[in-house]
Scaffold this motif. Structure first.
Motif, PDB file in Angstrom:
ATOM      1  N   ASP C  16       0.835  -1.203   0.000  1.00 22.12           N
ATOM      2  CA  ASP C  16       0.000   0.000   0.000  1.00 22.12           C
ATOM      3  C   ASP C  16       0.876   1.261   0.000  1.00 22.12           C
ATOM      4  O   ASP C  16       0.450   2.307   0.474  1.00 22.12           O
ATOM      5  CB  ASP C  16      -0.963  -0.004   1.193  1.00 22.12           C
ATOM      6  CG  ASP C  16      -0.248  -0.033   2.538  1.00 22.12           C
ATOM      7  OD1 ASP C  16       0.999  -0.037   2.586  1.00 22.12           O
ATOM      8  OD2 ASP C  16      -0.943  -0.048   3.579  1.00 22.12           O
ATOM      9  N   PHE C  17       2.070   1.147  -0.573  1.00 27.62           N
ATOM     10  CA  PHE C  17       3.042   2.246  -0.509  1.00 27.62           C
ATOM     11  C   PHE C  17       2.805   3.328  -1.555  1.00 27.62           C
ATOM     12  O   PHE C  17       3.426   4.386  -1.505  1.00 27.62           O
ATOM     13  CB  PHE C  17       4.469   1.720  -0.704  1.00 27.62           C
ATOM     14  CG  PHE C  17       4.973   0.843   0.399  1.00 27.62           C
ATOM     15  CD1 PHE C  17       4.313   0.755   1.620  1.00 27.62           C
ATOM     16  CD2 PHE C  17       6.138   0.099   0.227  1.00 27.62           C
ATOM     17  CE1 PHE C  17       4.792  -0.060   2.642  1.00 27.62           C
ATOM     18  CE2 PHE C  17       6.624  -0.709   1.242  1.00 27.62           C
ATOM     19  CZ  PHE C  17       5.950  -0.796   2.455  1.00 27.62           C
ATOM     20  N   GLY C  18       1.974   3.076  -2.552  1.00 26.65           N
ATOM     21  CA  GLY C  18       1.909   3.989  -3.684  1.00 26.65           C
ATOM     22  C   GLY C  18       3.227   3.972  -4.443  1.00 26.65           C
ATOM     23  O   GLY C  18       4.161   3.239  -4.086  1.00 26.65           O
ATOM     24  N   THR C  19       3.299   4.810  -5.484  1.00 24.43           N
ATOM     25  CA  THR C  19       4.531   4.839  -6.274  1.00 24.43           C
ATOM     26  C   THR C  19       5.083   6.251  -6.382  1.00 24.43           C
ATOM     27  O   THR C  19       5.954   6.516  -7.208  1.00 24.43           O
ATOM     28  CB  THR C  19       4.279   4.271  -7.690  1.00 24.43           C
ATOM     29  OG1 THR C  19       3.120   4.896  -8.233  1.00 24.43           O
ATOM     30  CG2 THR C  19       4.067   2.774  -7.651  1.00 24.43           C
ATOM     31  N   SER C  20       4.590   7.166  -5.526  1.00 18.95           N
ATOM     32  CA  SER C  20       5.089   8.540  -5.634  1.00 18.95           C
ATOM     33  C   SER C  20       6.315   8.788  -4.757  1.00 18.95           C
ATOM     34  O   SER C  20       7.024   9.772  -4.958  1.00 18.95           O
ATOM     35  CB  SER C  20       3.981   9.541  -5.303  1.00 18.95           C
ATOM     36  OG  SER C  20       3.477   9.322  -4.014  1.00 18.95           O
ATOM     37  N   ASP C  21       6.564   7.938  -3.783  1.00 22.77           N
ATOM     38  CA  ASP C  21       7.784   8.027  -2.975  1.00 22.77           C
ATOM     39  C   ASP C  21       8.771   6.957  -3.446  1.00 22.77           C
ATOM     40  O   ASP C  21       8.491   6.213  -4.379  1.00 22.77           O
ATOM     41  CB  ASP C  21       7.446   7.810  -1.496  1.00 22.77           C
ATOM     42  CG  ASP C  21       6.455   8.832  -0.977  1.00 22.77           C
ATOM     43  OD1 ASP C  21       6.775  10.038  -1.008  1.00 22.77           O
ATOM     44  OD2 ASP C  21       5.354   8.430  -0.549  1.00 22.77           O
ATOM     45  N   GLY C  22       9.885   6.847  -2.759  1.00 19.29           N
ATOM     46  CA  GLY C  22      10.899   5.880  -3.165  1.00 19.29           C
ATOM     47  C   GLY C  22      10.821   4.548  -2.436  1.00 19.29           C
ATOM     48  O   GLY C  22      11.728   3.729  -2.554  1.00 19.29           O
ATOM     49  N   TYR C  23       9.733   4.288  -1.707  1.00 19.27           N
ATOM     50  CA  TYR C  23       9.693   3.098  -0.850  1.00 19.27           C
ATOM     51  C   TYR C  23       9.777   1.784  -1.632  1.00 19.27           C
ATOM     52  O   TYR C  23      10.513   0.874  -1.270  1.00 19.27           O
ATOM     53  CB  TYR C  23       8.428   3.109   0.012  1.00 19.27           C
ATOM     54  CG  TYR C  23       8.364   4.292   0.954  1.00 19.27           C
ATOM     55  CD1 TYR C  23       9.427   4.604   1.796  1.00 19.27           C
ATOM     56  CD2 TYR C  23       7.240   5.120   1.009  1.00 19.27           C
ATOM     57  CE1 TYR C  23       9.372   5.701   2.667  1.00 19.27           C
ATOM     58  CE2 TYR C  23       7.177   6.206   1.873  1.00 19.27           C
ATOM     59  CZ  TYR C  23       8.248   6.492   2.695  1.00 19.27           C
ATOM     60  OH  TYR C  23       8.194   7.567   3.548  1.00 19.27           O
ATOM     61  N   THR C  44       0.496  -4.762  -7.282  1.00 21.71           N
ATOM     62  CA  THR C  44       0.010  -3.377  -7.249  1.00 21.71           C
ATOM     63  C   THR C  44       0.584  -2.743  -5.991  1.00 21.71           C
ATOM     64  O   THR C  44       0.910  -3.438  -5.025  1.00 21.71           O
ATOM     65  CB  THR C  44      -1.528  -3.274  -7.237  1.00 21.71           C
ATOM     66  OG1 THR C  44      -1.889  -1.866  -7.180  1.00 21.71           O
ATOM     67  CG2 THR C  44      -2.149  -3.936  -6.031  1.00 21.71           C
ATOM     68  N   GLU C  46      -1.160   0.118  -4.995  1.00 20.63           N
ATOM     69  CA  GLU C  46      -2.266   1.044  -4.777  1.00 20.63           C
ATOM     70  C   GLU C  46      -3.350   0.466  -3.877  1.00 20.63           C
ATOM     71  O   GLU C  46      -4.505   0.917  -3.929  1.00 20.63           O
ATOM     72  CB  GLU C  46      -2.858   1.450  -6.129  1.00 20.63           C
ATOM     73  CG  GLU C  46      -1.880   2.243  -6.968  1.00 20.63           C
ATOM     74  CD  GLU C  46      -2.295   2.322  -8.419  1.00 20.63           C
ATOM     75  OE1 GLU C  46      -3.483   2.590  -8.679  1.00 20.63           O
ATOM     76  OE2 GLU C  46      -1.433   2.087  -9.286  1.00 20.63           O
ATOM     77  N   VAL C  47      -3.019  -0.516  -3.078  1.00 23.07           N
ATOM     78  CA  VAL C  47      -3.966  -0.968  -2.060  1.00 23.07           C
ATOM     79  C   VAL C  47      -4.252   0.220  -1.151  1.00 23.07           C
ATOM     80  O   VAL C  47      -3.333   0.937  -0.752  1.00 23.07           O
ATOM     81  CB  VAL C  47      -3.347  -2.128  -1.235  1.00 23.07           C
ATOM     82  CG1 VAL C  47      -4.238  -2.501  -0.064  1.00 23.07           C
ATOM     83  CG2 VAL C  47      -3.073  -3.325  -2.139  1.00 23.07           C
ATOM     84  N   ASP C  49      -4.612   2.412   2.046  1.00 20.85           N
ATOM     85  CA  ASP C  49      -3.772   2.284   3.239  1.00 20.85           C
ATOM     86  C   ASP C  49      -4.320   1.232   4.196  1.00 20.85           C
ATOM     87  O   ASP C  49      -5.449   1.340   4.671  1.00 20.85           O
ATOM     88  CB  ASP C  49      -3.695   3.616   4.001  1.00 20.85           C
ATOM     89  CG  ASP C  49      -2.841   4.632   3.248  1.00 20.85           C
ATOM     90  OD1 ASP C  49      -2.342   4.317   2.153  1.00 20.85           O
ATOM     91  OD2 ASP C  49      -2.684   5.740   3.788  1.00 20.85           O
ATOM     92  N   GLN C  50      -3.482   0.243   4.468  1.00 21.14           N
ATOM     93  CA  GLN C  50      -3.727  -0.743   5.521  1.00 21.14           C
ATOM     94  C   GLN C  50      -4.980  -1.587   5.293  1.00 21.14           C
ATOM     95  O   GLN C  50      -5.534  -2.144   6.241  1.00 21.14           O
ATOM     96  CB  GLN C  50      -3.784  -0.029   6.881  1.00 21.14           C
ATOM     97  CG  GLN C  50      -2.622   0.971   7.012  1.00 21.14           C
ATOM     98  CD  GLN C  50      -2.395   1.445   8.401  1.00 21.14           C
ATOM     99  OE1 GLN C  50      -3.319   1.481   9.206  1.00 21.14           O
ATOM    100  NE2 GLN C  50      -1.168   1.784   8.731  1.00 21.14           N
TER     101      GLN C  50
END
Lengths: 267, 267, 267
Positions: C16-23, C44, C46-47, C49-50
């Protein structure tokens, strides 16, 4: 020369191109055409348009997690088509390719070897004035990833542009800091790292931001209740302000540049 | 037959599936199960739902940047579950796999060899009526990427559906054109390429769109001031209208299909 | 031990990290540093959050499409930094790595071998309390993908947390079901699979949801008119409710948990 039987390297891409058009894919197609054996990793393509500082911070957070020899290609480039120089930089055992606008500077600090890209043999022959990511940076990155010596790209220069990371101001019993990054969860990263907190008693820390006072330095947000604010050393190596299972940026109305004061007593 | 020791090819994916569900990943899992050694590249999965024309334009912009032999799998398929035919097409030294609805037509123009996919040995054995991307197109694409001859997918056909790209109308001293694509920056691409401007004096060009008149043909947006409109030959090979550091689509209220008139004098 | 000349495995990532940061990129960098030869596939990021349940459903839909030996790393982890256990699970010939919060349970049902991750040799040496994706799950996943035996991660446990998938209630001539997933098109997946419909006459089915009654079981949405509601066995293996070329979730106001009644007669 590159041994075609050897595994060749990793190439990362970091841009503000988004992923709804074909721009990133065009860069990948060109890169694979040059270096069939590379692996390509997207860092992110969702940097806000032309936000050089944010891209520089993301690259600094992430680059060192990649193996030695990795080539990082960064295209956040408001000056494309002007006289800003294209660079290929060797630092910390990795390579950094992108415009000379500071975007590479935090991840590739001195000591480094910065070369201006001039060797047209390493670029696309048919170059546009508007898409250097495809025509210059991706092909040069791919050549480096397959083992081409960085000195072949062009002459070394000493005056690569640096990026002003705001420095905290240290007083006797407080530090004036600021927010340098907010992630998608709304966690706020400050310009304070572990070294800056040496000799400080974690239990004495009082962090003031947007009128809120947050007690103590915690080791994780799980130490506070849901909805509470918390300060801890984040996984990025920076001090972070978060709201457990919430969004500190919105809750505090605290964008990048927000002032933060940290009061403390010695350990 | 495929030599398992050889490097096998590139497979690209272009869909309107988004990336928030598992649909794209399912296609990749199936493809890797067939061809362990391929590399998979996402072109984009953010095509607006069932926008065949936009997908076709993106594919045309990007496909030729990939190496010969690349297999492009496209799933923008309003007709899934109806009698539209699944195709595998060889054109320009690459392969194109997708529904026969025009989506492959701009990137794979004649001369081409189009085959209807009928060979169930190259599909998933357990096929749904709603997800041909996973059950037909990805597996066929993976087989092609590992070296299977395109003729094995099924019989060649001559009547592959084409896509009507609107043609400009050329007058003695003007061209009637239109907007065919807007990218995420709001840059507008027109149905005019470099060849269409042969013999025209760039300094004489006057482009009228949404009541605005834009002077000259520039070589890059860096030639105008921030906030100004500019016309230049874009990196896509098409004439583009942009607003420097702004969004021309929103500024001009100019979606796809907007009429553009270009007045000009001979060189 | 891993033979460096062999092809090594596939590693998937679901967060659920998204792709806009570097995680996500940090996880990939760490994984490639451990296992140079792996291929990494994003399921994915884009789950919401949590949202452990949604991630578990996506993983179940997708995992089985990947080849045997694939390692699935899942980081949807509200409990990071608490005492929830990190797990590596072998089930159905694949591996599943993530927190013991149920997120792995639907894709990795019994019979399975679940191991608590305790072997610090397989983790990053410098571990944070907030980013186990990078520091524990990605490195363990990469070790498994390069052939490390799952028993080496830590002791086997019998009490891996399961996830309560709501079960339908079967009456003599009706089934009480519910919506368990909505995809980006607004297609609604129910907790009913093909087996649950055995012996039922497809033409007799009447599905009631949000006050709407949908006749018959169709084989694809192409069987109804544009804008009409339709019920069919989806590509996921579950019964689905869709609106042809529309968004059933919004049209019906039917989020996850919405009750559905299916009346039917025997075949």
């Amino acid at each position: 020369m590159h041994d075609p039987n050897s595994t060749c390297g990793l190439l990362t891409l970091l841009t503000d191109f988004g992923t709804s058009d074909g721009y990133v894919a065009a860069m990948k197609g060109i890169a694979y055409g040059i270096a069939d054996c590379i692996r390509i990793v997207d860092i992110t393509h969702e940097v806000p348009d032309q936000d050089v500082f944010r891209a520089a911070v993301i690259l600094k957070q992430v680059a060192h997690h990649f193996p030695p020899g990795t080539v990082h290609v960064v295209v956040v480039d408001p000056g494309v088509g002007t006289h800003r120089r294209p660079l290929a930089v060797e630092a910390r055992g990795q390579y950094f390719v992108g415009p000379d606008n500071g975007v590479l500077a935090l991840a590739a600090p001195a000591p480094r070897r910065a070369h201006v890209i001039e060797n047209t043999d390493l670029m696309r022959s048919d170059r546009s004035d508007t898409f250097h990511g495809r025509d210059i940076f991706a092909p040069v990155g791919a050549h480096l990833a397959r083992g081409v010596d960085v000195a072949r790209v062009g002459p070394e220069v000493e005056d690569m542009l640096d990026l002003a990371m705001p420095r905290p101001v240290f007083h006797r019993d407080s530090i004036d800091a600021e927010v340098i990054y907010a992630d998608k969860y709304g966690n706020l990263m400050l310009n304070i790292d572990e070294g800056d907190l040496e000799g400080i008693d974690p239990a004495s820390m009082q962090t003031t931001i947007s009128g809120f006072v947050i007690e103590q330095l915690r080791s994780t947000y799980a130490e506070v209740e849901i909805g509470e604010l918390v300060v801890y050393l984040g996984s990025s190596g920076y001090l972070e302000v978060a709201r457990r299972e919430g969004d500190a940026r919105h809750y505090l109305g605290a964008p990048r540049g927000t002032r933060v004061v940290i009061r403390h007593a010695p350990r």
